[in-house]
Design a protein around this motif. Structure first.
Motif, PDB file in Angstrom:
ATOM      1  N   ASP A   1       2.298   6.611  -1.553  1.00  0.00           N
ATOM      2  CA  ASP A   1       1.167   5.680  -1.535  1.00  0.00           C
ATOM      3  C   ASP A   1       1.096   4.944  -2.868  1.00  0.00           C
ATOM      4  O   ASP A   1       1.369   5.505  -3.926  1.00  0.00           O
ATOM      5  CB  ASP A   1      -0.139   6.431  -1.284  1.00  0.00           C
ATOM      6  N   SER A   2       0.730   3.669  -2.804  1.00  0.00           N
ATOM      7  CA  SER A   2       0.639   2.839  -4.001  1.00  0.00           C
ATOM      8  C   SER A   2      -0.738   2.191  -4.035  1.00  0.00           C
ATOM      9  O   SER A   2      -1.152   1.564  -3.056  1.00  0.00           O
ATOM     10  CB  SER A   2       1.739   1.776  -4.003  1.00  0.00           C
ATOM     11  N   PRO A   3      -1.481   2.325  -5.142  1.00  0.00           N
ATOM     12  CA  PRO A   3      -2.917   2.026  -5.130  1.00  0.00           C
ATOM     13  C   PRO A   3      -3.320   0.571  -5.324  1.00  0.00           C
ATOM     14  O   PRO A   3      -4.505   0.268  -5.372  1.00  0.00           O
ATOM     15  CB  PRO A   3      -3.425   2.861  -6.320  1.00  0.00           C
TER      16      PRO A   3
ATOM     17  N   SER B   1       5.811   2.800   5.779  1.00  0.00           N
ATOM     18  CA  SER B   1       5.318   1.937   4.706  1.00  0.00           C
ATOM     19  C   SER B   1       4.645   0.684   5.229  1.00  0.00           C
ATOM     20  O   SER B   1       3.945  -0.007   4.491  1.00  0.00           O
ATOM     21  CB  SER B   1       6.485   1.514   3.814  1.00  0.00           C
TER      22      SER B   1
ATOM     23  N   GLN C   1      -3.744  -5.402  -2.196  1.00  0.00           N
ATOM     24  CA  GLN C   1      -2.621  -6.016  -1.500  1.00  0.00           C
ATOM     25  C   GLN C   1      -2.453  -7.486  -1.860  1.00  0.00           C
ATOM     26  O   GLN C   1      -3.420  -8.256  -1.903  1.00  0.00           O
ATOM     27  CB  GLN C   1      -2.792  -5.856   0.008  1.00  0.00           C
TER      28      GLN C   1
ATOM     29  N   GLY D   1       0.797  -1.218   0.000  1.00  0.00           N
ATOM     30  CA  GLY D   1       0.000   0.000   0.000  1.00  0.00           C
ATOM     31  C   GLY D   1       0.827   1.262   0.000  1.00  0.00           C
ATOM     32  O   GLY D   1       0.315   2.354  -0.260  1.00  0.00           O
ATOM     33  N   ARG D   2       2.124   1.135   0.275  1.00  0.00           N
ATOM     34  CA  ARG D   2       3.022   2.285   0.246  1.00  0.00           C
ATOM     35  C   ARG D   2       4.430   1.794  -0.062  1.00  0.00           C
ATOM     36  O   ARG D   2       4.852   0.750   0.448  1.00  0.00           O
ATOM     37  CB  ARG D   2       3.003   3.045   1.580  1.00  0.00           C
TER      38      ARG D   2
END
Length: 342
Positions: A206-208, A253, A211, A186-187
């Motif tokens: 942030d990474s969309p 993170s 998971q 997620g980050r």
């Protein structure tokens, strides 16, 4: 993170010098033409990534790759990038994600070329081993992997490479270290927390993506043996693992900063290696004579998340937007111009 290798043979050095002089002349001509026309690309963008001028320069840029079969192979840079994208990212991913991967892979390769080449293999600019440089697929490996889908997959990746032909990322005029990995929790992670070097364009964002979760299970005895190898003298015993093991600290993170093992501690990065985990973003549960790790993401966590890039592309993000998100403050330039600067 630079590596060194012995100088290339004289003939090859002369060829490269000629290429760089030709590149410099063409870049200067392009700049003068742009000035005469009264316009230039906005900061951070390339005016024509696949322009005729850039393509002509790139046709003379070769890269020498140490292949998995133990041989050295010299090939056109753009042909090499096709093989890297095929080896590093699923062909099923969105085309804008494949474009982003092509630019990241090209940037990584050009930086290697500028900084002494592959440190493990003399005479090579780069090797085909992902654990050291970048993965690379030969044509036969692509055919074996894709089977009946070979033509469609190959053409899709070739389009992504041609769309971004010659484009690399720079920061403050220098080619960047374009690190990337499979998926995050997620980050992404700050470079300093993984590789001990603070890099301004490799900071956590942030990474969309959804998971990716994996698990790893050990018996208490197996876990203790691995823990003692990683942290000798910690005093860990299999009799009461639950009271002796805990995550002591995490980074923003979610990756583990410190793992307590009995009377000692190790870093999350060390724990990832010691217990063969997909990432350092993990939790663990101890009980019933076993230890179960639950792991989020896959990879070191620094730079571009490939799964995140695919998610952004699916939501309409362009390759420029994807790369600008994961590599803070970068600009886009032509590879030939960067090589000409030396």
């Amino acid at each position: 993170m630079r590596s060194t290798r012995k100088a290339a043979p004289a003939a090859r050095k002369l060829d490269k010098q000629r290429v760089l002089w030709a590149a410099a002349a063409l870049v200067l001509a392009a700049a003068l033409l742009g000035a005469l026309l009264g316009g230039r690309a906005p900061a951070g963008q390339v005016q024509a990534p696949s322009s005729a001028i850039e393509t002509r320069i790139l046709s003379d840029v070769d890269i020498t790759v140490f292949l998995k079969n133990g041989t050295l192979c010299t090939m056109d840079l753009e042909d090499y990038i096709v093989g890297v994208v095929a080896g590093e990212m699923p062909a099923s991913y969105q085309e804008e994600a494949l474009c982003a991967q092509a630019v990241a892979a090209r940037t990584y390769a050009v930086r290697k070329m500028q900084n002494g080449g592959c440190s493990r293999h003399e005479g090579a600019d780069i090797c085909a081993f992902s654990e050291h440089c970048q993965a690379y697929c030969t044509e036969q490996e692509m055919r074996d992997k894709w089977g009946d889908e070979y033509t469609a997959c190959y053409e899709k990746i070739r389009r992504a490479v041609e769309t971004t032909a010659g484009v690399v990322m720079t920061y403050a005029g220098e080619i960047v270290e374009a690190l990337f990995f499979s998926s995050s929790g997620g980050r992404t992670e700050d470079c300093v927390n993984v590789f001990s070097s603070s890099v301004p364009y490799l900071v956590g964002v942030d990474s969309p993506e959804a998971q990716e979760v994996s698990t790893k299970t050990y018996t208490a005895e197996e876990f203790v043996a691995l823990a003692l190898a990683a942290c000798p003298g910690c005093g860990l015993t299999a009799a009461d693992v639950a009271s002796q093991v805990s995550v002591a600290a995490r980074y923003a993170s979610g990756q583990v900063q410190t793992l307590r093992l009995g009377g000692g501690t190790i870093t999350g990065k060390e724990a990832r290696t010691a217990f063969s985990l997909r990432s350092a973003n993990f939790s663990l549960a101890c009980g019933a004579g076993e230890v179960v790790f639950t792991v989020l993401g896959y990879g070191h966590g620094v730079g571009m998340s490939q799964k995140g890039a695919n998610t952004m592309a699916g939501e309409g993000g362009t390759w420029q937007e994807i790369l600008s998100h994961y590599y803070t403050g970068v600009e886009f330039e032509g590879a030939a111009a960067v090589l000409a600067r030396g």
